[in-house]
Enzyme design. Structure first.
Site, short mmCIF file in Angstrom:
data_model
loop_
_atom_site.label_atom_id
_atom_site.label_comp_id
_atom_site.label_asym_id
_atom_site.label_seq_id
_atom_site.Cartn_x
_atom_site.Cartn_y
_atom_site.Cartn_z
N ARG A 196 41.92 2.46 103.33
CA ARG A 196 41.78 3.56 102.38
C ARG A 196 41.56 4.83 103.17
O ARG A 196 40.61 4.94 103.92
CB ARG A 196 40.58 3.24 101.49
CG ARG A 196 40.55 4.02 100.22
CD ARG A 196 39.47 3.47 99.32
NE ARG A 196 38.13 3.80 99.79
CZ ARG A 196 37.09 3.95 98.99
NH1 ARG A 196 37.23 3.79 97.68
NH2 ARG A 196 35.92 4.24 99.47
N THR A 215 41.74 11.16 101.05
CA THR A 215 42.46 11.07 99.77
C THR A 215 42.01 9.87 98.94
O THR A 215 42.28 9.81 97.74
CB THR A 215 43.97 10.91 100.01
OG1 THR A 215 44.18 9.65 100.68
CG2 THR A 215 44.52 12.04 100.87
N ASP A 221 29.81 -0.38 103.09
CA ASP A 221 31.17 -0.60 103.58
C ASP A 221 31.31 -2.06 104.00
O ASP A 221 30.75 -2.49 105.01
CB ASP A 221 31.46 0.33 104.76
CG ASP A 221 32.92 0.28 105.16
OD1 ASP A 221 33.43 -0.83 105.43
OD2 ASP A 221 33.58 1.34 105.18
N ASP A 272 32.83 -2.79 107.58
CA ASP A 272 31.89 -2.45 108.66
C ASP A 272 30.75 -3.45 108.73
O ASP A 272 30.33 -3.85 109.82
CB ASP A 272 31.33 -1.03 108.45
CG ASP A 272 32.33 0.03 108.86
OD1 ASP A 272 33.32 -0.30 109.54
OD2 ASP A 272 32.14 1.20 108.47
C1 PRP Z 1 37.72 -1.33 101.52
C2 PRP Z 1 37.70 -2.63 100.74
C3 PRP Z 1 38.92 -2.52 99.87
C4 PRP Z 1 38.97 -1.05 99.58
C5 PRP Z 1 38.46 -0.83 98.19
O1 PRP Z 1 38.62 -1.41 102.57
O2 PRP Z 1 37.69 -3.76 101.55
O3 PRP Z 1 40.11 -2.95 100.50
O4 PRP Z 1 38.13 -0.39 100.53
O5 PRP Z 1 38.59 0.50 97.82
P1 PRP Z 1 39.61 0.98 96.70
O6 PRP Z 1 39.45 0.03 95.54
O7 PRP Z 1 39.13 2.35 96.38
O8 PRP Z 1 40.98 0.97 97.27
P2 PRP Z 1 38.79 -0.24 103.65
O9 PRP Z 1 39.86 0.70 103.22
O10 PRP Z 1 37.45 0.35 103.95
O11 PRP Z 1 39.40 -1.00 104.89
P3 PRP Z 1 38.75 -2.17 105.78
O12 PRP Z 1 38.69 -3.41 104.93
O13 PRP Z 1 39.74 -2.28 106.88
O14 PRP Z 1 37.38 -1.74 106.24
N1 URA Z 2 35.06 0.03 100.21
C1 URA Z 2 33.88 -0.51 100.61
O1 URA Z 2 33.83 -1.24 101.63
N2 URA Z 2 32.79 -0.26 99.88
C2 URA Z 2 32.81 0.49 98.77
O2 URA Z 2 31.76 0.66 98.14
C3 URA Z 2 34.05 1.05 98.38
C4 URA Z 2 35.15 0.80 99.11
#
Ligand code: PRP
Ligand code: URA
Length: 209
Positions: A104, A108, A200, A203
């Site tokens: 994400r 944006t 997160d 993370d």
């Molecule tokens: C996080 C999570 C989802 C997304 C959710 O991933 O694991 O995939 O955000 O958010 P949304 O519903 O607003 O799209 P992130 O983009 O942080 O990537 P990562 O899993 O690589 O940390």
């Molecule tokens: N992605 C995450 O990992 N946590 C949130 O709360 C939203 C998006």
């Protein structure tokens, strides 16, 4: 319209509390996510069709049941979805696993696709898209479109925690997709984080903060 199921099983809810806790470290967080994923898989598979079979016990022949051979596919959204795959596979070891890589964009909040690798027969499989977080819904929405574009017909979405905004997106864009959650939270904050959420997920799973 797709159904939304929130699993109120006491073990799921108990473990989710520790997952949410900011004092839970990476090792314990990972173990808890794995355990909750396994418990959720138990609930999600409740409606899998069975077929009658005969089995010979040490005592006699008996009528019994087996899964009717419905093929399952798991599709974690990278990265955080990976944290739930092993838990589900403990119960469904024969499931094939595809991967959709999305992150994400922090400005944006729109998902950016960087990787898609799926089993060749996804159109025959019951697919479970896996991601701990359903926030704006952008990532799950794109992942589901990526699967449909490649022929997927039966898709379910499994997340730990969702915001109502994300659930609405999936219900509107994919009314054929049922959503399975451990919790439906209150809202999103101004950074697109789920409130109260768990922070997160990627993370916390991988210790990258
Ligand atoms: C996080 C999570 C989802 C997304 C959710 O991933 O694991 O995939 O955000 O958010 P949304 O519903 O607003 O799209 P992130 O983009 O942080 O990537 P990562 O899993 O690589 O940390
Ligand atoms: N992605 C995450 O990992 N946590 C949130 O709360 C939203 C998006």
């Amino acid at each position: 319209m797709g159904n939304v199921f929130v699993f109120d099983h006491p073990l799921i809810q108990h473990k989710l509390t520790y997952i949410r806790d900011k004092n839970t470290g990476t090792k314990e967080f990972r173990e808890l996510v794995d355990e909750v994923a396994m418990l959720m898989a138990f609930e999600i598979t409740r409606d899998l069709p069975l077929t009658d079979v005969e089995v010979e016990t040490p005592v006699m022949k008996a009528e019994s049941k087996k899964l009717a051979g419905k093929k399952i596919g798991l599709v974690p959204i990278l990265r955080a979805g990976l944290g739930m795959v092993d838990g589900v596979r403990k119960l469904i070891p024969a499931a094939k696993v595809g991967h959709v890589g999305l992150y994400r964009d922090p400005k944006t909040l729109k998902p950016v696709e960087y990787y898609v690798k799926l089993p060749s027969d996804i159109e025959e499989r019951e697919l479970i898209v896996i991601d701990p977080m359903l926030a704006t819904g952008g990532s799950a929405n794109d992942a589901i479109y990526a699967l449909k574009k490649r022929g997927a017909k039966n898709i379910r979405l499994m997340c730990l925690v969702a915001a109502p905004e994300g659930v609405e997106v999936i219900k509107n864009e994919h009314p054929d997709v049922d959503i399975y959650l451990a919790a439906m939270d209150e809202k999103l904050d101004e950074h697109g984080y789920i409130v109260p959420g768990l922070g997160d997920a990627g993370d916390r799973l991988f210790g990258t903060k």
